[in-house]
Design an enzyme around this catalytic site. Structure first.
Site, PDB file in Angstrom:
ATOM      1  N   TYR A   1      -8.788   5.047   8.217  1.00 26.06           N
ATOM      2  CA  TYR A   1      -8.861   5.356   9.656  1.00 26.06           C
ATOM      3  C   TYR A   1      -9.841   6.515   9.800  1.00 26.06           C
ATOM      4  O   TYR A   1      -9.604   7.591   9.257  1.00 26.06           O
ATOM      5  CB  TYR A   1      -7.504   5.810  10.189  1.00 26.06           C
ATOM      6  CG  TYR A   1      -6.442   4.732  10.301  1.00 26.06           C
ATOM      7  CD1 TYR A   1      -5.697   4.318   9.204  1.00 26.06           C
ATOM      8  CD2 TYR A   1      -6.165   4.142  11.539  1.00 26.06           C
ATOM      9  CE1 TYR A   1      -4.714   3.354   9.313  1.00 26.06           C
ATOM     10  CE2 TYR A   1      -5.178   3.174  11.669  1.00 26.06           C
ATOM     11  CZ  TYR A   1      -4.456   2.781  10.553  1.00 26.06           C
ATOM     12  OH  TYR A   1      -3.479   1.820  10.670  1.00 26.06           O
TER      13      TYR A   1
ATOM     14  N   HIS B   1       0.839  -1.200   0.000  1.00 24.54           N
ATOM     15  CA  HIS B   1       0.000   0.000   0.000  1.00 24.54           C
ATOM     16  C   HIS B   1       0.871   1.246   0.000  1.00 24.54           C
ATOM     17  O   HIS B   1       1.802   1.360   0.801  1.00 24.54           O
ATOM     18  CB  HIS B   1      -0.912   0.009   1.235  1.00 24.54           C
ATOM     19  CG  HIS B   1      -2.088  -0.917   1.101  1.00 24.54           C
ATOM     20  ND1 HIS B   1      -3.158  -0.891   1.960  1.00 24.54           N
ATOM     21  CD2 HIS B   1      -2.359  -1.881   0.188  1.00 24.54           C
ATOM     22  CE1 HIS B   1      -4.052  -1.805   1.586  1.00 24.54           C
ATOM     23  NE2 HIS B   1      -3.588  -2.421   0.521  1.00 24.54           N
TER      24      HIS B   1
ATOM     25  N   LYS C   1       1.496  -0.836  15.092  1.00 19.79           N
ATOM     26  CA  LYS C   1       2.901  -0.957  15.463  1.00 19.79           C
ATOM     27  C   LYS C   1       3.295  -2.213  16.241  1.00 19.79           C
ATOM     28  O   LYS C   1       4.487  -2.536  16.331  1.00 19.79           O
ATOM     29  CB  LYS C   1       3.319   0.266  16.309  1.00 19.79           C
ATOM     30  CG  LYS C   1       3.377   1.548  15.525  1.00 19.79           C
ATOM     31  CD  LYS C   1       4.513   1.516  14.522  1.00 19.79           C
ATOM     32  CE  LYS C   1       4.494   2.650  13.547  1.00 19.79           C
ATOM     33  NZ  LYS C   1       4.883   2.272  12.198  1.00 19.79           N
TER      34      LYS C   1
ATOM     35  N   TYR D   1       4.615   6.074  10.303  1.00 23.71           N
ATOM     36  CA  TYR D   1       3.734   4.947   9.998  1.00 23.71           C
ATOM     37  C   TYR D   1       4.488   3.868   9.219  1.00 23.71           C
ATOM     38  O   TYR D   1       4.315   2.669   9.465  1.00 23.71           O
ATOM     39  CB  TYR D   1       2.510   5.429   9.200  1.00 23.71           C
ATOM     40  CG  TYR D   1       1.412   4.388   9.104  1.00 23.71           C
ATOM     41  CD1 TYR D   1       0.315   4.419   9.972  1.00 23.71           C
ATOM     42  CD2 TYR D   1       1.464   3.371   8.160  1.00 23.71           C
ATOM     43  CE1 TYR D   1      -0.686   3.464   9.894  1.00 23.71           C
ATOM     44  CE2 TYR D   1       0.466   2.413   8.074  1.00 23.71           C
ATOM     45  CZ  TYR D   1      -0.606   2.462   8.944  1.00 23.71           C
ATOM     46  OH  TYR D   1      -1.586   1.509   8.866  1.00 23.71           O
TER      47      TYR D   1
ATOM     48  N   PRO E   1      -3.360  -0.237  19.292  1.00 20.85           N
ATOM     49  CA  PRO E   1      -3.125  -0.704  17.924  1.00 20.85           C
ATOM     50  C   PRO E   1      -3.269   0.334  16.810  1.00 20.85           C
ATOM     51  O   PRO E   1      -2.977   0.022  15.653  1.00 20.85           O
ATOM     52  CB  PRO E   1      -4.182  -1.804  17.745  1.00 20.85           C
ATOM     53  CG  PRO E   1      -5.264  -1.441  18.691  1.00 20.85           C
ATOM     54  CD  PRO E   1      -4.618  -0.766  19.849  1.00 20.85           C
TER      55      PRO E   1
HETATM   56  P1  FAD Z   1       2.987 -12.770  21.209  1.00 17.92           P
HETATM   57  O1  FAD Z   1       2.449 -12.759  19.836  1.00 17.92           O
HETATM   58  O2  FAD Z   1       2.056 -12.500  22.336  1.00 17.92           O
HETATM   59  O3  FAD Z   1       3.697 -14.173  21.410  1.00 17.92           O
HETATM   60  C1  FAD Z   1       4.109 -14.626  22.679  1.00 17.92           C
HETATM   61  C2  FAD Z   1       4.114 -16.131  22.687  1.00 17.92           C
HETATM   62  O4  FAD Z   1       4.582 -16.593  23.946  1.00 17.92           O
HETATM   63  C3  FAD Z   1       2.721 -16.704  22.506  1.00 17.92           C
HETATM   64  O5  FAD Z   1       2.742 -17.702  21.523  1.00 17.92           O
HETATM   65  C4  FAD Z   1       2.360 -17.225  23.882  1.00 17.92           C
HETATM   66  O6  FAD Z   1       1.485 -18.343  23.824  1.00 17.92           O
HETATM   67  C5  FAD Z   1       3.730 -17.610  24.416  1.00 17.92           C
HETATM   68  N1  FAD Z   1       3.805 -17.646  25.878  1.00 17.92           N
HETATM   69  C6  FAD Z   1       3.185 -16.858  26.776  1.00 17.92           C
HETATM   70  N2  FAD Z   1       3.509 -17.226  28.018  1.00 17.92           N
HETATM   71  C7  FAD Z   1       4.353 -18.261  27.918  1.00 17.92           C
HETATM   72  C8  FAD Z   1       5.026 -19.084  28.856  1.00 17.92           C
HETATM   73  N3  FAD Z   1       4.876 -18.878  30.177  1.00 17.92           N
HETATM   74  N4  FAD Z   1       5.814 -20.063  28.414  1.00 17.92           N
HETATM   75  C9  FAD Z   1       5.975 -20.284  27.080  1.00 17.92           C
HETATM   76  N5  FAD Z   1       5.353 -19.540  26.138  1.00 17.92           N
HETATM   77  C10 FAD Z   1       4.560 -18.541  26.546  1.00 17.92           C
HETATM   78  N6  FAD Z   1      -0.890  -5.250  16.822  1.00 17.92           N
HETATM   79  C11 FAD Z   1      -1.111  -4.486  15.768  1.00 17.92           C
HETATM   80  O7  FAD Z   1      -0.177  -3.830  15.306  1.00 17.92           O
HETATM   81  N7  FAD Z   1      -2.362  -4.455  15.171  1.00 17.92           N
HETATM   82  C12 FAD Z   1      -3.396  -5.211  15.646  1.00 17.92           C
HETATM   83  O8  FAD Z   1      -4.494  -5.173  15.097  1.00 17.92           O
HETATM   84  C13 FAD Z   1      -3.198  -5.989  16.764  1.00 17.92           C
HETATM   85  N8  FAD Z   1      -4.206  -6.736  17.274  1.00 17.92           N
HETATM   86  C14 FAD Z   1      -3.976  -7.471  18.383  1.00 17.92           C
HETATM   87  C15 FAD Z   1      -5.004  -8.212  18.940  1.00 17.92           C
HETATM   88  C16 FAD Z   1      -4.790  -8.950  20.121  1.00 17.92           C
HETATM   89  C17 FAD Z   1      -5.923  -9.758  20.712  1.00 17.92           C
HETATM   90  C18 FAD Z   1      -3.521  -8.915  20.740  1.00 17.92           C
HETATM   91  C19 FAD Z   1      -3.278  -9.670  22.040  1.00 17.92           C
HETATM   92  C20 FAD Z   1      -2.496  -8.184  20.162  1.00 17.92           C
HETATM   93  C21 FAD Z   1      -2.698  -7.454  18.996  1.00 17.92           C
HETATM   94  N9  FAD Z   1      -1.677  -6.727  18.402  1.00 17.92           N
HETATM   95  C22 FAD Z   1      -1.900  -5.987  17.327  1.00 17.92           C
HETATM   96  C23 FAD Z   1      -0.326  -6.735  18.921  1.00 17.92           C
HETATM   97  C24 FAD Z   1       0.561  -7.712  18.165  1.00 17.92           C
HETATM   98  O9  FAD Z   1      -0.179  -8.829  17.764  1.00 17.92           O
HETATM   99  C25 FAD Z   1       1.687  -8.083  19.097  1.00 17.92           C
HETATM  100  O10 FAD Z   1       2.451  -6.902  19.309  1.00 17.92           O
HETATM  101  C26 FAD Z   1       2.587  -9.206  18.600  1.00 17.92           C
HETATM  102  O11 FAD Z   1       1.892 -10.426  18.631  1.00 17.92           O
HETATM  103  C27 FAD Z   1       3.828  -9.315  19.477  1.00 17.92           C
HETATM  104  O12 FAD Z   1       4.521 -10.489  19.190  1.00 17.92           O
HETATM  105  P2  FAD Z   1       5.295 -11.268  20.339  1.00 17.92           P
HETATM  106  O13 FAD Z   1       5.905 -12.445  19.670  1.00 17.92           O
HETATM  107  O14 FAD Z   1       6.133 -10.320  21.096  1.00 17.92           O
HETATM  108  O15 FAD Z   1       4.165 -11.717  21.368  1.00 17.92           O
HETATM  109  C1  DHB Z   2      -4.794  -3.608  11.254  1.00 14.53           C
HETATM  110  C2  DHB Z   2      -4.587  -3.432  12.587  1.00 14.53           C
HETATM  111  C3  DHB Z   2      -4.149  -2.209  13.041  1.00 14.53           C
HETATM  112  O1  DHB Z   2      -3.925  -2.018  14.339  1.00 14.53           O
HETATM  113  C4  DHB Z   2      -3.944  -1.154  12.181  1.00 14.53           C
HETATM  114  O2  DHB Z   2      -3.558   0.047  12.668  1.00 14.53           O
HETATM  115  C5  DHB Z   2      -4.139  -1.351  10.844  1.00 14.53           C
HETATM  116  C6  DHB Z   2      -4.570  -2.590  10.373  1.00 14.53           C
HETATM  117  C7  DHB Z   2      -5.267  -4.919  10.764  1.00 14.53           C
HETATM  118  O3  DHB Z   2      -5.563  -5.789  11.587  1.00 14.53           O
HETATM  119  O4  DHB Z   2      -5.387  -5.086   9.557  1.00 14.53           O
END
Ligand code: FAD
Ligand code: DHB
Length: 398
Positions: free
Chosen positions: A206, A78, A301, A390, A297
């Site tokens: 947005y 995009h 980021k 962004y 969100p």
């Molecule tokens: P995570 O993806 O949380 O991965 C952590 C992993 O560690 C998981 O698999 C978990 O099961 C595992 N874990 C936890 N505890 C333990 C333990 N004790 N022992 C072993 N393993 C463990 N970001 C955006 O930018 N846009 C979005 O729309 C957006 N939507 C989101 C919706 C939800 C419901 C959530 C929770 C987050 C969202 N985020 C979004 C944020 C984004 O998804 C996260 O920043 C991203 O997943 C971070 O990655 P990570 O690997 O650090 O953590």
């Molecule tokens: C999506 C999530 C976000 O937080 C955002 O700022 C833009 C797109 C998505 O899930 O597609």
């Protein structure tokens, strides 16, 4: 008593989310041994629907590891986004403003690609591990204990990396006098849906509306992702499909444009939080991604912030094993410097686009937001600043 198994590796990674899986690939590329320990099942980790937008720098990190095969085929590049307020939709053309783009590609797809590449490498990834506990992180011989498939494991390593998300165990074992956490909750949440319908827009919208924020995103040419601002205590069961579509029509609608409805295949409500830990390092433990920081969100980021930490930490480990401990010793400080900028941007986008309060206070806030949006969309300099943030600030050392 379970039978026991002792394993020796170089880096023990807790968590097989995007951060943990990506770090494994960076280490593999440098020939550094690792083990990944995850408490959920492979299917569960693959099934979580979360982020959808990759910064240009995140795409570059994945490409540098040859992990962009499906991404370059299926990712939607995009040039910009739309900002909508007061019944008008403004295109913000990042590519024209600063020559950078973003790629719409779901976190689920990223995780799937990373897992398949680990399968091909034959990486040691222990899903469905219980009682995961990093130990001796204040010594040069830390370990991670867990049980898996009826066996008690102890993985001894040079370093432990907490990639276990906000609710993980790793951050919590840092002694309280060595870490401070900064946190802020918001008086709103996002109700998100996935729908089997072609996106009604070519780029993300947005929208600020007096009723609250709404967003139109997508996952593919056939699947739309849409969000509505709701109160954090709302129950998803109170939101029928029609109530959701009605809200989306009201908040996203402008003259001459139609939002197409389709079958809703997933709906959920996610609270919003800003959170930063004062350090991403204690002894031989390092934190990456959501384990160390969370953003609301609105700026897309969260996933990108995890990727930038991992890129920095992976590079620091590589340099460490080439004989220079310097970058590893400054990882926390360098990573947090980028994260605080991301925090501020995410909060700014969130505050600019979400309504809150009641009466004249809500009106005061809303009018100020419209003023801010008029300023941003009317100023070349403000647009460039938005585009720069962004599409992603540079990742130091990458
Ligand atoms: P995570 O993806 O949380 O991965 C952590 C992993 O560690 C998981 O698999 C978990 O099961 C595992 N874990 C936890 N505890 C333990 C333990 N004790 N022992 C072993 N393993 C463990 N970001 C955006 O930018 N846009 C979005 O729309 C957006 N939507 C989101 C919706 C939800 C419901 C959530 C929770 C987050 C969202 N985020 C979004 C944020 C984004 O998804 C996260 O920043 C991203 O997943 C971070 O990655 P990570 O690997 O650090 O953590
Ligand atoms: C999506 C999530 C976000 O937080 C955002 O700022 C833009 C797109 C998505 O899930 O597609």
């Amino acid at each position: 008593m379970y039978p026991t198994m002792d394993i020796r590796t170089t880096v023990a990674i807790v968590g097989a989310g995007p951060a943990g899986l990506l770090l494994g690939h960076l280490l593999a590329k440098s020939g550094i041994d690792f083990v990944i320990i995850e408490n959920r099942s492979r299917e569960y980790t693959l099934g979580r629907i979360r982020a959808g937008v990759l910064e240009q720098s995140s795409v570059a990190v994945l490409a540098s590891l040859g992990l962009d095969g499906r991404l370059s085929e299926h990712g939607l590049v995009h040039d910009g986004i739309y900002l909508q307020y007061a019944g008008q939709r403004h295109h913000v053309d990042f590519n024209a403003l600063i020559g950078r783009t973003v790629t719409v590609y779901g976190q689920q797809q990223v995780v799937n690609d990373l897992m398949l590449a680990h399968d091909a490498l034959g990486s040691a990834v222990y899903f469905e591990s219980a009682d995961v506990l990093p130990r001796d992180i204040d010594t040069p011989r830390p370990s991670v204990e867990f049980t898996h498939d009826g066996t008690s494991y102890s993985v001894e390593a040079d370093f432990v990396v907490g990639a276990d998300g906000f609710h993980g165990v790793s951050r919590t074992i840092i002694p309280a006098d060595s870490i401070t956490t900064y946190e802020r909750d918001y008086p709103f949440a996002w109700l998100g849906i996935l729908a089997n319908v072609a996106p009604s827009t070519d780029e993300l919208i947005y929208a600020l509306h007096p009723e609250g924020f709404a967003m139109h995103s997508m996952r593919s040419p056939q699947v739309s992702r849409l969000y509505l601002q709701v109160d954090p205590d709302e129950k998803i069961d109170d939101w029928s499909d029609q109530r959701i579509w009605d809200g989306l029509h009201r908040r996203l609608g402008i003259d001459g444009w139609t939002l197409h409805e389709g079958e809703i295949t997933e709906k959920s409500i996610t609270p919003m939080r800003s959170f930063v830990a004062s350090t991403l390092n204690y002894g031989t433990l390092y934190l990456v991604g959501d384990a160390g920081h969370i953003v609301p969100p609105t700026g897309a980021k969260g996933l990108n912030a995890a990727i930038s930490d991992v890129a920095m930490l992976g590079a620091a480990f590589t340099t460490y094993y080439a004989g220079d401990a310097g970058p590893l010793s400054t990882y926390s400080e360098r990573a947090l410097r980028r994260q605080w900028k991301t925090q501020y941007f995410s909060r700014w986008m969130t505050e600019m686009l979400h309504t809150s309060g009641a009466g004249t206070e809500a009106e005061f806030r809303y009018r100020g937001q419209v003023g801010q949006l008029e300023y941003v969309t009317g100023s070349h300099y403000a647009l460039q600043s938005l585009a720069e943030q962004y599409t992603g600030l540079p990742i130091e050392g990458i």
